[in-house]
Enzyme design. Structure first.
Site, PDB file in Angstrom:
ATOM      1  CD1 TRP A 362       0.651  -0.676   3.131  1.00 10.40           C
ATOM      2  CD2 TRP A 362      -0.316   1.307   3.414  1.00 10.40           C
ATOM      3  NE1 TRP A 362       1.091  -0.169   4.321  1.00 10.40           N
ATOM      4  CE2 TRP A 362       0.515   1.039   4.522  1.00 10.40           C
ATOM      5  CE3 TRP A 362      -1.033   2.496   3.375  1.00 10.40           C
ATOM      6  CZ2 TRP A 362       0.651   1.927   5.586  1.00 10.40           C
ATOM      7  CZ3 TRP A 362      -0.895   3.385   4.438  1.00 10.40           C
ATOM      8  CH2 TRP A 362      -0.056   3.095   5.532  1.00 10.40           C
ATOM      9  CG  ASP A 363       4.842   0.826   1.442  1.00  9.30           C
ATOM     10  OD1 ASP A 363       3.899   0.253   2.012  1.00  9.30           O
ATOM     11  OD2 ASP A 363       6.025   0.683   1.769  1.00  9.30           O
ATOM     12  CD  GLU A 489       2.435  -3.341   8.937  1.00  8.88           C
ATOM     13  OE1 GLU A 489       3.583  -3.471   9.408  1.00  8.88           O
ATOM     14  OE2 GLU A 489       2.224  -3.093   7.743  1.00  8.88           O
ATOM     15  CE  LYS A 593       6.386  -2.070  11.487  1.00 10.04           C
ATOM     16  NZ  LYS A 593       6.066  -2.972  10.390  1.00 10.04           N
ATOM     17  CD  GLN A 594       3.316   1.324   9.651  1.00  5.21           C
ATOM     18  OE1 GLN A 594       4.099   0.407   9.868  1.00  5.21           O
ATOM     19  NE2 GLN A 594       2.802   1.562   8.460  1.00  5.21           N
TER      20      GLN A 594
END
Length: 801
Positions: A362-363, A489, A593-594
């Site tokens: 998806w980046d 995630e 995580k992000q």
């Protein structure tokens, strides 16, 4: 030089003085060349020593099994891995029978540099052999941005201190032996031994061709080389060919000051359907065209292409030359990743290395395509058309999962799901909405109605159908989407992830609007007014959880009630957490995580008030460990929006220097395309304040103390808008077109050709800096001192597979 790096700081190039054998693999990624179709890692011309050999062709992969200790319904049976195809870079040099090998003899000097304006990798070396003979070697290498099947090398050797017998061996080598990757690191690639099966080989004169086919994926690959050789009158040339190897050898004697120059043209062709003669002849034709153009012609085409690109796409910074270099490095590599991808995926590492097995995530749609939309929209068109070609596979996957519409894969090369870890893969349904958002942005920015009609509509319709079947209306009438994994995630299989729900809401509305604009084509897809009404109802009733006690949005139902991760007792060496703790423990704790909820505030800022953004940002800063390179750029954007300008500056530098400073410790496996693109987003959407939530672009410019000026340009519906931001004011200039309407700090502005508009640049009130988990703070940016960004050990995707 920076304090921790061997790359010199220069605003228009990256240069390496000397040679560090221990960090060869990292430099091979940094200096990699690509056009989105062919990718060459920057291995030394002689082939050895090397860190990680790599020649990649976009879409060429091999299948490998995905073993499970305990299988389950819907688990993918095989994965796809990018392979190292036939290497055409190698030009071996023998000096009086001794190999030119930098591990032996005395290396008197060595320099490599990549100039972003010419797109050539240069190398100069002076070396004394163990027998005492000194030579000078110079080379230049390119992957053509104008002739997409072609790469070329100019290689010359000069005798320095006496007559010397020279042998050059220009080679094509298939099935090179590869070093193994780090054990237990999900970011590394699988190593596939001898993936290419020989089909044909031929060499004659100065030309040679090899044809192979992958054993399981059935992709035919042809590689060819041709040469122009210049030197002393007496030259001897020999051509040899065998199944995995072709060699053109050139022998001569050089007197001091004499040079032997070899220009090598390399071409690739590949197909899963065309015959051996067809693929071979394609390569022969590409070689003929390259030889006709010549080295000087190819270099001139490359420079002209890049001149035009930089005239419309440069991001200029004043006040931090290292950041300026890093951002142009980022723009250049994003260009290389997408320029000629042409209905193929843009992988997470581009074509710079085998990390993540060459998969696209998806980046691409969330980080890379937003940048390309405003500087190279044709590449976005091609990338989304590739997604469209995979719709049949996405429909099959949806049917397998009991859903309507299309479910796109979490990670893939050809279109099938390649993730064997379903909480991070299958459950990350947001990729469907990410693709839909990329479609909407592209159509809005370009006015490409034909694309929307032919490709975009179907992508929007099939993803909307997926959301309508995945979610449901509860007893209170709220539309809920449960059992999904959002961008973070470390919080898998959650209910009502805010990012996912907001993106699905956008997707549903966009599909309904597009169906209204194109009723005949929508009817062909079986869309009727009842279905579009159901999409609009779901969008209107979309449930967004909110914790009234804390005054923040939980990133998913119940998240703010989870136990907070014990950051104080987590040693620095245990980051990234995914390599040191079980997922069940991460999933049930408040640790991020992000950027997830913070990313939702960037892409759907219209769904939050300014006060909510500030509170949410402060709350999630304390929980976000940035074990992903995708995080810093998003945190930079929202930090700038809520007035934390110095923090935004620190995060911007972290995103931009991810690979030049190897902050993740894995640049050897390839560059982090999303972080590189994210650095551009951090500047344009962060300090430029760009938001494109609707038909009118909006800007909210602001600069940190460390920057004096920021300038960039955007292509919008045939117009070219220049934006120049200083602390005193922001100037909008229409560089192409007649008139453009936009918003500046919420107020409407009309910009006309020949009449730049200058407005004040907002200075937000000073505020206390947000805090991060202990040891996970971004390094403070000190550009005047030229300090390097500290190494946090940031990682990338989790994809624990």
């Amino acid at each position: 030089m920076t304090a921790s790096d061997n790359f010199a700081v220069d605003p228009w190039q990256v240069a390496e003085h000397g040679l560090d054998l221990a960090s060869l693999a990292r430099a091979e990624s940094v200096f990699a060349l690509s056009n989105g179709h062919i990718g060459l890692r920057a291995n030394l011309d002689e082939g050895e020593p090397h860190g990680l050999p790599g020649t990649y062709l976009n879409g060429v992969f091999e299948l490998r099994p995905l073993p499970y200790g305990e299988g389950g319904y819907g688990y993918p049976e095989s994965s796809q891995s990018v392979i190292n195809v036939t290497n055409g870079k190698i030009i071996r040099l023998l000096v009086d029978d001794e190999p030119f090998d930098l591990r032996y003899g005395e290396l008197l000097s060595h320099k490599r540099w990549l100039d972003f304006r010419e797109g050539l990798l240069h190398r100069e070396a002076e070396w004394t052999s163990p027998a005492g003979r000194t030579i000078r070697v110079s080379s230049a290498r390119m992957v053509s941005l104008t002739q997409r099947a072609v790469a070329a090398v100019e290689y010359s050797v000069e005798a320095v201190d006496g007559p010397v017998r020279i042998v050059l061996q220009s080679e094509l080598v298939a099935n090179e032996q590869l070093p193994g990757g780090p054990e237990g690191d999900p970011r590394a690639a699988a190593v596939l031994e001898a993936p290419l099966q020989p089909e044909a080989h031929h060499a004659s004169g100065a030309k040679a061709v090899l044809v192979h086919r992958t054993r399981y994926s059935g992709i035919r690959v042809a590689a060819g080389m041709d040469h122009i050789i210049e030197g002393p009158d007496r030259l001897d040339t020999v051509a040899e060919a065998e199944s995995d190897h072709c060699r053109i050898s050139v022998t001569t004697v050089l007197e001091p000051g004499e040079r032997l120059r070899l220009v090598k043209f390399i071409a690739y062709g590949w197909s899963g359907t065309r015959s051996l003669p067809a693929v071979r002849d394609q390569v022969e034709a590409a070689l003929t065209a390259a030889r006709y153009t010549g080295w000087d012609g190819l270099a001139a085409e490359q420079a002209d292409y890049l001149r035009q690109f930089w005239e419309t796409s440069d991001i200029e910074i004043e006040g931090d030359v290292e950041l300026q270099q890093a951002v142009r490095f980022a723009v250049f590599h994003v260009l290389q990743a997408g320029a000629r991808s042409e209905e193929r995926a843009i992988p997470a590492k581009g074509l710079t290395g085998p990390g993540y097995d060459g998969h696209s995530f998806w980046d691409t749609e969330t980080f890379v395509l937003p940048v390309l939309t405003y500087c190279l929209p044709g590449a976005v068109n091609q990338a989304l058309r590739w997604r469209h070609t995979t719709l049949p596979l996405a429909r099959e996957r949806a049917s397998q999962l009991g859903l309507a519409g299309a479910v796109f894969p979490w990670r893939t090369i050809r279109g099938e799901e390649c993730s064997g870890y379903w909480p991070a893969g299958t459950a990350a349904f947001h990729i469907g909405a990410d693709i839909a958002a990329a479609v909407v942005r592209y159509v809005r920015a370009t006015g490409d109605v034909e694309f929307e009609r032919e490709y975009g509509l179907e992508l929007l319709v099939e993803t909307a159908r997926m959301w309508r079947s995945l979610g449901h209306h509860d007893a209170a009438g709220r539309f809920r989407i449960e059992g999904v994994t959002g961008p973070d995630e470390y919080s898998a299989v959650a209910d009502n992830n805010v990012f996912t729900n907001l993106m699905a809401q956008t997707n549903l509305r966009a599909a309904a609007d597009s169906a209204v604009r194109h009723p005949r084509e929508a009817g062909d897809l079986g869309v009727d007014t009842e279905e579009t009404a159901a999409w609009r109802d779901a969008a209107a009733a979309m449930y967004l959880p909110y914790d009234a006690d804390l005054g923040v949005h939980p990133q998913a139902d119940g998240f703010t009630h989870h136990q907070v991760w014990d950051f104080d007792n987590t040693p620095a060496e245990n980051y990234p957490l995914l390599l040191h703790y079980p997922y069940f423990d991460l999933y049930r704790k408040q640790v991020v995580k992000q950027a997830d909820l913070v990313l939702a505030m960037q892409v759907r800022g219209d769904a939050f008030t300014d006060e909510q953004k500030a509170r949410n940002f402060a709350y999630y800063e304390r929980l976000t460990v940035r074990d992903s390179s995708l995080s810093a750029c998003t945190q930079a954007v929202i930090a700038a929006e809520v007035g934390q300008l110095d923090l935004a500056y620190d995060y911007t530098a972290e995103a931009a220097l991810m690979d030049l400073h190897d902050l993740g410790g894995n640049t050897r496996d390839g560059l982090h395309m999303a972080s590189l693109a994210g650095a551009c987003i951090a500047l344009v959407a962060g300090f430029g304040g760009l938001r494109d939530h609707n038909e009118t672009l909006a800007f909210r410019p602001r600069l940190p103390a460390g920057l004096m000026k920021l300038s960039f340009s955007l292509m919008v519906r045939g117009h070219l808008l220049g934006v120049r931001i200083t602390h005193d004011g922001t100037t909008y200039t229409l560089r192409r077109g007649e008139v453009l309407h936009l918003r500046h700090d919420g107020e409407p502005v009309q910009v006309k050709a020949g009449s730049p508009v200058t407005l004040p640049t907002t200075v937000p009130p000073a505020q206390e800096r947000c805090v991060q988990p202990p040891g996970r703070e971004p390094a403070r940016r000190q550009p005047q001192a030229g300090l390097a960004i500290g190494k946090l050990g940031q990682q990338d995707h989790l994809a624990a597979e």
